[in-house]
Every structure is written in structure tokens, then in C-alpha cells.
Design an enzyme around this catalytic site. Structure first.
Site, PDB file in Angstrom:
ATOM      1  N   ARG A  38       0.879  -0.874   0.006  1.00 45.58           N
ATOM      2  CA  ARG A  38       0.150  -0.441   0.160  1.00 45.58           C
ATOM      3  C   ARG A  38       0.937   1.089  -0.546  1.00 45.58           C
ATOM      4  NH1 ARG A  38      -4.714  -1.933   4.549  1.00 45.58           N
ATOM      5  NH2 ARG A  38      -5.108  -3.895   3.220  1.00 45.58           N
ATOM      6  N   SER A 140      -7.422  -1.339   0.801  1.00 43.78           N
ATOM      7  CA  SER A 140      -8.675  -2.049   2.172  1.00 43.78           C
ATOM      8  C   SER A 140      -9.197  -0.715   2.285  1.00 43.78           C
ATOM      9  CB  SER A 140      -8.265  -2.633   3.209  1.00 43.78           C
ATOM     10  OG  SER A 140      -9.104  -3.376   3.944  1.00 43.78           O
ATOM     11  N   HIS A 141      -9.590  -0.538   4.092  1.00 44.38           N
ATOM     12  CA  HIS A 141     -10.041   0.576   4.585  1.00 44.38           C
ATOM     13  C   HIS A 141      -9.484   2.273   4.534  1.00 44.38           C
ATOM     14  CE1 HIS A 141      -7.243  -1.096   6.838  1.00 44.38           C
ATOM     15  NE2 HIS A 141      -6.841   0.145   7.821  1.00 44.38           N
ATOM     16  N   ASP A 321     -15.912  -1.583   5.377  1.00 38.44           N
ATOM     17  CA  ASP A 321     -15.247  -0.691   4.574  1.00 38.44           C
ATOM     18  C   ASP A 321     -15.119  -1.559   2.602  1.00 38.44           C
ATOM     19  OD1 ASP A 321     -14.110  -3.541   4.099  1.00 38.44           O
ATOM     20  OD2 ASP A 321     -11.859  -2.998   4.905  1.00 38.44           O
ATOM     21  N   ASP A 323     -13.054  -2.722   0.519  1.00 40.14           N
ATOM     22  CA  ASP A 323     -13.244  -3.329  -0.271  1.00 40.14           C
ATOM     23  C   ASP A 323     -13.402  -4.614   0.220  1.00 40.14           C
ATOM     24  OD1 ASP A 323     -11.712  -3.584   2.361  1.00 40.14           O
ATOM     25  OD2 ASP A 323     -10.206  -5.418   1.013  1.00 40.14           O
ATOM     26  N   ASP A 325     -14.572  -6.437   3.219  1.00 39.41           N
ATOM     27  CA  ASP A 325     -14.017  -7.571   3.950  1.00 39.41           C
ATOM     28  C   ASP A 325     -13.907  -6.793   5.782  1.00 39.41           C
ATOM     29  OD1 ASP A 325     -11.334  -5.989   4.502  1.00 39.41           O
ATOM     30  OD2 ASP A 325      -9.938  -7.168   4.255  1.00 39.41           O
ATOM     31  N   ARG A 326     -13.961  -5.865   5.843  1.00 40.99           N
ATOM     32  CA  ARG A 326     -14.258  -5.258   7.002  1.00 40.99           C
ATOM     33  C   ARG A 326     -16.084  -5.169   7.867  1.00 40.99           C
ATOM     34  NH1 ARG A 326      -9.098  -2.429   9.703  1.00 40.99           N
ATOM     35  NH2 ARG A 326      -7.418  -3.191   8.669  1.00 40.99           N
ATOM     36  N   THR A 388      -2.263 -10.942  14.251  1.00 42.85           N
ATOM     37  CA  THR A 388      -3.067 -10.173  12.714  1.00 42.85           C
ATOM     38  C   THR A 388      -2.113 -10.676  11.324  1.00 42.85           C
ATOM     39  OG1 THR A 388      -3.041  -8.056  14.710  1.00 42.85           O
ATOM     40  CG2 THR A 388      -3.560  -7.660  12.554  1.00 42.85           C
ATOM     41  N   GLU A 407     -11.102 -10.525  13.882  1.00 44.41           N
ATOM     42  CA  GLU A 407      -9.519  -9.400  14.495  1.00 44.41           C
ATOM     43  C   GLU A 407     -10.486  -8.567  15.192  1.00 44.41           C
ATOM     44  OE1 GLU A 407      -6.510 -10.850  11.506  1.00 44.41           O
ATOM     45  OE2 GLU A 407      -7.198  -8.966  10.832  1.00 44.41           O
ATOM     46  N   SER A 409      -9.644  -6.111  14.741  1.00 50.37           N
ATOM     47  CA  SER A 409      -9.329  -4.532  13.959  1.00 50.37           C
ATOM     48  C   SER A 409     -11.145  -4.018  12.613  1.00 50.37           C
ATOM     49  CB  SER A 409      -8.098  -4.432  12.711  1.00 50.37           C
ATOM     50  OG  SER A 409      -8.009  -5.870  12.514  1.00 50.37           O
ATOM     51  N   LYS A 420     -11.707 -12.839   5.322  1.00 55.16           N
ATOM     52  CA  LYS A 420     -12.480 -11.602   6.382  1.00 55.16           C
ATOM     53  C   LYS A 420     -13.737 -11.310   5.404  1.00 55.16           C
ATOM     54  CE  LYS A 420      -9.882  -7.496   7.402  1.00 55.16           C
ATOM     55  NZ  LYS A 420      -7.880  -8.721   7.266  1.00 55.16           N
TER      56      LYS A 420
END
Length: 593
Positions: A38, A140-141, A321, A323, A325-326, A388, A407, A409, A420
Site C-alpha cells: 500500500r 482496504s479501509h 469498508d 473492499d 472485508d471489514r 494479525t 480480529e 480490527s 475476512k
């Protein structure tokens, strides 16, 4: 059918492609973090920056995982997603792939990529149909836009993130790379907005025809969710006059799945689907589903003491989020911490048809609270503690040792895929609500808060908080870590029977060791604070401080009161911590936020 744009392209493309070997110079900073590489978009726009990273991945793969095999490539729709896809197609063709599969408009959530990789291989009719991996374009986020963040990661044939041993190998290759292999297609020539399969011709040195297939972004994932959950039961919940929910996609890719699953299939009205059109810049927001950045949902659910909701507060709220996954789960004026969320899903696993045969095991990342351990103990199930990073869970899943994991997070999931899965967590909670309310008359609704309070009465409460210190100077962050390490022996003397050290993990499956995964200070009663540096940022460093205290019966303290002594000790040992950027913790109502 294929439109004229495709037909014209096919006519152009059926010749033999000669491979271009373009010289390049290595970049020394292409070390993939917790979930891929990233950086700022402007970094990825440097000459060959993206191409170097992709070629380095392909150089480290066994020929049997490339030659005439299938590669999935898509992303969360953030800025630079479209351009990156075109570059990767050209490099994949020149490295021997037989087909690149792309989600319509270049969109696939991270969970959907994992599902698609697994589905393609499970349904292969011949060897060349095997999907051996995927490239996911996401940060991601993290925020998106021309001046914001972009990311890329490689997922292997099990659908999960590449293991540390592979990402280390790819990093070493990126520091020595000398050339990039391209198939000479013009950068913008592959149309990806309509479904169809494009046979592009043969590539020099390979006997197969290279093709690109544009598939539905949602079909495979949606079908999987229908197999896992009891949709008619959830639909009955949605139809109750005393139940109202809202979902916020934060202008990320989860919106296309929420519209289809929550909207079309389960009956959630359009006005309850917020931020569900993916935007390159996430509508100038920060697509991180927490109490700080999911401002709209926090206000709607009555969780912001300074801003009153504009209408009646829904019974259930959720967000994903960038993508997808959260996830964040909230009730009416009530926030569910991710640590409690995964524990409660595990405790209520029988509400989910997928787990009808029982649980293989549970797991959590080291910083996540031990709430799930107490559930595992009661169920007689094993509970693993990992660093993690979802890749550590993937090994346990592949070995048949793990069903549900999470997790702190905001990541929750199961062995249905190897990532996730934000929407899976939302559907899991809807399943629990549906089960708890199946025989309840209208007006006697069992709420999110009721479910959490009942869980605490049975298992006790793990008071828990996470402090994020974002964008601090890397040197400063390293000083904090070294200072805390120097306090290990002092802590053990100050609290006889306590322990302090650096978390090391040995993978039970491949026996690999992961060192320096976080500093843990554990009190004699099991309370603890943990400090680690996050691997998901793009600028400077992020320090994360995790605080936890268990109580079997004192369930009504505010989190601040329960954790006050532990917070003070952590700040005392670290000495120079600034004010946190984000605080994530339990609270009952705005008065204790």
C-alpha cells in the site's frame, strides 16, 4: 452477446503477440505489509512501479501455477483501479497465463475474489480451467483518490493472502528485477464494463490462446451466501414491523453486494442502503467502519452525543469498508466491539445452517480480546491465537482446524472462504436476530443490546479498548517500541506473577515462525495491554494500543472506568504517546461514549 466494441477488438487481436521485454530499475520499498503493498497513488504512478511488483510476483511462482492457468484480477473501485487492471492483463499474458478473469467494471470485493478463485477451481472441467490465484487492487479501509492510497496484493490458489514466505521471496525479487514481460496491447484496449469472454490470440512462446473473461461481480458470492444462511428466515425478520435496519457501504465495493443481497433478495428498502454506489474516492470519505470514520451510520444509530439522529433510530446498523472485508455492527445507541462480535457469532453458531455439523475450531488474532476463548471453553472447542493477518487463519482452515475467527480490527469470518468477510458478518448477525426473535410477538423484539447483555451474563465481560495513534513519525514509533521493550523486566517486578514479552508465533501447519508480532504486558489476573505497529498505513507509522480486563460479574462499568489503571500504566511506560486519533471501545449510550 458481445457488442460491436468487442467484435472490433476481437478482429484486431487474433494475431500472435510477440513478448516485449522492457528493461526496468528496481524499487527498494516494495515489501508487502499485513495485507499487500500500500502506497500513495502517486507512488504507484511512477514508471514501472506497479509493473515491477506484479512481475516480481509472477517471477516467484512455479510455472505450473501460471502456464495456461486462470488468474483473477479486480479491485474495490478506488482511483487507479481501471488503469492497473490494464497493465496487469498485459503482464499476465506475457508470463504464460491462459486467462484473466475480471469482475464487471473491474469490481470485486476481497471476499468475492476469494470465493471466485475457489469456485473456478472447484468447477473446473479441464486443467486449464484451474484458477491458481488472484491479484486484488485495494488499500482496504484507507482513503482513495488521486492524492490518496492504492494497494495491491496476491492471493494464492486457496483464495487466501499469500503466505509470508512467498511475500518475502517476492520482495527480494523486486529488489533485483531487471526486466518486465509485456504482451503488446494498448493500455486501454480491453473493455471491462460488459460481461463476455474475449479470445485475444496466442502469445509468443506459449501454445495456448490467451483470453480475458468479464464475469458478474456478485453472482458467485451471492450464491455462496445463499448456501450458508437461511435467507427465508432472514427475510421474515426483515418483514417484521418492529424491526428496522440500515446498511452503509461507505461508497466502497460492498454496496453492489448489499444492493443485491440485502435489497433484492432480502427486501431491505433502497432508502436503508446508504453509500452503496462505489466511488473512486469513496465520496471523499474514509471507508473505515469504526466510530470515528463511519460518521453517517454513527449519527443514524444514535451513537454520537453531539449530533441527534434526524429520525427514528433503527434497531440494527452495519457498515463495511472499502473492499468489504471489514464490518461494524451496531444496535440502537449500542456499539458491539469486534472482539465481542466474533465471540457472540461463535456462541450462536447454530443459527447459521452452514455450521449444522458443528465447529472445527475457533481462533482470534493476538490483540483481539479473549471473549472468544471463553466461548470455546464452554463449547469444548480449540481456540488458536495468531498474529494479525488473515493468512494465519487460512492455514488452520485448510487443515480442517478452524470454522469461525476474527480480529479486533473489524475483521470477522469463517472457513467458507480464506478472507475476512464483512457482509458475511452482517448476515451472521441477522441470522442470530432472526433466531432470537422467531417466536417473539411484535413489540417484544430481542435487540442487539439484549443479545450482548445476555452473552455477558453467561460468559462474563471482556472490557476492551483500542487506541490508534495514526501517521506518527516512523522514528518516533520505533522509539516507543524500544522504550516499552526495556520495561519488560520492570513490569514483572512491579506485578509479581505477571508476564511481559514480544509475541512469537509458530504456525502449527507449516512450522514457520513469525517474530516481533506485538508487545504483551499481562497482569496476574489476565488483564493486559498490547502495543504493536500496524502494517496497513501508507504514511509514517500507526501505533496501536490494546487494553483488556475481564470481569465475570461486574458488567455495567463504563469501559473508561474498568480500564483506567491499565491505560495509565501503558501511557506511563510509553512516556510520550500523543492523544489517540481513534478510540474504539464498548459503550451503552452516548452518555458513556
Amino acid at each position: 452477446g458481445i457488442n460491436a466494441e468487442y467484435m472490433g477488438f476481437l478482429h484486431f487481436a487474433m494475431d500472435m503477440f510477440k513478448i516485449i521485454k522492457e528493461p526496468t530499475t528496481p524499487y527498494i520499498d516494495q515489501n508487502a505489509g499485513t495485507s499487500g503493498l500500500r502506497k500513495k497513488v502517486t507512488v504507484f504512478q511512477q514508471k514501472h512501479y506497479l509493473a515491477n511488483f506484479v512481475q516480481s510476483i509472477f517471477d516467484c511462482l512455479d510455472p505450473s501455477d501460471k502456464i495456461n492457468k486462470v488468474l483473477v484480477v479486480s479491485g474495490d473501485g478506488r482511483y487507479y483501479n481501471q488503469q492497473a487492471i490494464q497493465i496487469i492483463i498485459r503482464i499476465a499474458a506475457a508470463n504464460g497465463y491462459g486467462k484473466v478473469v475480471i469482475g464487471q467494471r473491474g469490481l470485486l470485493s476481497t471476499p468475492a475474489v476469494s470465493a471466485l478463485i475457489r469456485d473456478l477451481s472447484a468447477n473446473k472441467k479441464k486443467p486449464e480451467d484451474e484458477c491458481t490465484g488472484g491479484i486484488i487492487l485495494t488499500a482496504s479501509h484507507n482513503p482513495g483518490g488521486p492524492d490518496q492510497d492504492f494497494g495491491i496484493k496476491y492471493n494464492s490458489k486457496n483464495g487466501g493472502p499469500a503466505l509470508e514466505s512467498f511475500t518475502k521471496k517476492a520482495f527480494e525479487a523486486s529488489k533485483a528485477i531487471k526486466e518486465i514481460r509485456y504482451a503488446p496491447l494498448t493500455v486501454d484496449c480491453i473493455p471491462i464494463h460488459e460481461m463476455g469472454c474475449l479470445a485475444l490470440g496466442k502469445v509468443e512462446g506459449f501454445g495456448h490462446t490467451f483470453s480475458v473473461e468479464i464475469v458478474s461481480s456478485t453472482a458467485v458470492y451471492t450464491k455462496l451466501m445463499e448456501k450458508i444462511f437461511d435467507f427465508p428466515k432472514i427475510k421474515a425478520l426483515m418483514a417484521r414491523s418492529d424491526f428496522h435496519m440500515v446498511f452503509d457501504g461507505l461508497s466502497g465495493v460492498s454496496g453492489i453486494y448489499a444492493k443485491e443481497i440485502l435489497g433484492t433478495l432480502l427486501g431491505l428498502k433502497d432508502e436503508c442502503l446508504l453509500g452503496c454506489e462505489p466511488k473512486e474516492d469513496f465520496d471523499k470519505g474514509h471507508p473505515d467502519p469504526n466510530l470515528t470514520y463511519a460518521k453517517r451510520l454513527v449519527q443514524v444509530m444514535g451513537l454520537n452525543p453531539k449530533l441527534s439522529p434526524s429520525g427514528p433510530i433503527p434497531d440494527f446498523g452495519a457498515a463495511c469498508d472499502g473492499d468489504a472485508d471489514r464490518n461494524m455492527i451496531v444496535g440502537k445507541k449500542f456499539f458491539v466491539t469486534p472482539s465481542d462480535s466474533v465471540a457472540i457469532i461463535a456462541a450462536n453458531y447454530k443459527a447459521i445452517p452452514y455450521f449444522a455439523g458443528g465447529l472445527k475450531g475457533l481462533a482470534r488474532s493476538m490483540p483481539t480480546s479473549a471473549a472468544i476463548n471463553r466461548v470455546a471453553s464452554k463449547l469444548g472447542a480449540n481456540c488458536e491465537e495468531t498474529p494479525t493477518g488473515w493468512k494465519f487463519f487460512g492455514n488452520l482452515m485448510d487443515a480442517g482446524m478452524l470454522s469461525i475467527c476474527g480480529e479486533e480490527s473489524f475483521g470477522t469470518g469463517s472457513d467458507h472462504i480464506r478472507e475476512k468477510d464483512g457482509l458475511w458478518a452482517v448476515l451472521a448477525w441477522l441470522s442470530i436476530l432472526a433466531e432470537k426473535n422467531k417466536d417473539k410477538p411484535i413489540g417484544s423484539f430481542v435487540s442487539i443490546e439484549d443479545i450482548v447483555n445476555e452473552h455477558w451474563k453467561i460468559y462474563g465481560r471482556n472490557y476492551y479498548s483500542r487506541y490508534d495513534f495514526e501517521n506518527v513519525k516512523t522514528e518516533f514509533a520505533n522509539e516507543i517500541i524500544e522504550r516499552l521493550k526495556s520495561k519488560f523486566e520492570h513490569f514483572k517486578k512491579e506485578f509479581p506473577g505477571g508476564t511481559a514479552g514480544d509475541f512469537t508465533y509458530e504456525d502449527k501447519i507449516d512450522k514457520s515462525k513469525s517474530l516481533n508480532q506485538g508487545l504483551i504486558f499481562t497482569y496476574p489476573d489476565g488483564s493486559r495491554f498490547v502495543v504493536r505497529l500496524s502494517g496497513t498505513g501508507t504514511v509514517g507509522a500507526t501505533i496501536r494500543l490494546y487494553l483488556e480486563k475481564y470481569s465475570p460479574d461486574k458488567l455495567d462499568f463504563t469501559t473508561e472506568k474498568a480500564l483506567a489503571d491499565i491505560v495509565n500504566k501503558a501511557f506511563e511506560y510509553a512516556e510520550k504517546l500523543p492523544s489517540p486519533t481513534v478510540i474504539t471501545q464498548q459503550f451503552h449510550s452516548p452518555t458513556s461514549f
